[in-house]
Design a protein around this motif. Sequence first.
Motif, PDB file in Angstrom:
ATOM      1  N   SER A 200       0.827  -1.198   0.000  1.00  0.00           N
ATOM      2  CA  SER A 200       0.000   0.000   0.000  1.00  0.00           C
ATOM      3  C   SER A 200       0.862   1.250   0.000  1.00  0.00           C
ATOM      4  O   SER A 200       2.055   1.197   0.320  1.00  0.00           O
TER       5      SER A 200
ATOM      6  N   HIS B 290      -5.425   5.547   2.311  1.00  0.00           N
ATOM      7  CA  HIS B 290      -4.605   4.406   1.939  1.00  0.00           C
ATOM      8  C   HIS B 290      -5.051   3.847   0.581  1.00  0.00           C
ATOM      9  O   HIS B 290      -6.242   3.611   0.366  1.00  0.00           O
TER      10      HIS B 290
ATOM     11  N   PHE C 198      -4.312   0.647  -1.989  1.00  0.00           N
ATOM     12  CA  PHE C 198      -3.710  -0.686  -1.989  1.00  0.00           C
ATOM     13  C   PHE C 198      -3.282  -1.049  -3.407  1.00  0.00           C
ATOM     14  O   PHE C 198      -4.103  -1.083  -4.323  1.00  0.00           O
TER      15      PHE C 198
END
Length: 361
Positions: free
Chosen positions: A153, A164, A166
């Motif tokens: 990530s 965040h 990924f």
Amino acid sequence: MVVHDGSLGATADALRDRGVRAIVAGTEIGVPLAEQLAHRLGLPGNHPRFSPRRRDKGAMAAALVKAGIDGPRSLATGRLTEALSWAGMQDWPDFVLKPGDSAGSDGVHFCSSPDEIRAAWKILHQIPNAMGGSNSHLILQERLRGTQYVVNSVSAPAGGRARHTFTEFWVDRRVGTHLYDRMDLLQPTQMLPRLLARYTARVLDALGISVGPAHTEVMYVPGRGPVLIECDACPEGSYDPAAMREVTGSDHIRDAVHAVITGTPDRLGAGRRRDFVTKVSLIATRDGALDEDRLRTLLALPTVRGYVGALAPGVAVSRTVDVLTSPGRVVLAADYAEDINEDYAAIRGLEASGLYGRTVR
């Protein structure tokens, strides 16, 4: 080039003179220093006050408990008597004893009795580990059983909290406990990656990772769900950026630098994403050296897109006992799983027929 000589101020001044705009740790061992330097220079970075959460597995597990997140039940201690007493109070039979701040499978011992804990402790305690630590304290944890996954990530602040993104989800397949076999890329739209992403986002928040890369290992335990193994605030190691850009359109290292510089954690995607991508860890069953003909055949397999490691004819190799002693890792990509599996079998066949055949004298 700037070499850190132990003086944080001198290193920060040298970087400032060069107009450095971002600092990203390249490996686990560099995480605390990178965070201290970024903080001193006023650059984006995770707060160094919480660096231990991102390096020490005991502090990492404690941070998850505090945040109410399922993690490995753990004890961090420098005393064998305390480790044995704690183990005797638990209701599970198997334990993992390992260094607090190393990486990979360095120093990892699986124990099922007090005698095995004592024996592993004697081997590990107060000795140097692969990341330069001294093993002054060790981590005793429950042994998690299930399927292991890797989640990469990148993060950046957004609206007062971390956002965040990924970049990759991998299922990690091994031979036994320490030998890495292959890692297969999962499609992010599948249900399991979505579950892993939700869990990992909570882990990243608990560990204070709001800027830059993270490489997270998670065990999916049947009947329990995702449970953290460890999380590193740096890009994945043993990584071929060029190959990953070719087969996925982006790579963890470039994405991490982009996120820190721009404050935008979005993937840098371009080009065609292959449906199937696999990373095969080479496994040498003996000490030897790489055979020229077999190595040439391996690297010419149709799905091979790149590799990590000193893969050249005559290069000496040691018998593989863990990730640190693997001769290298080969990236395979194709539109059909059958093509990947065929070349994977070919690689294992080349190993069995003499890839490491010439004995080093």
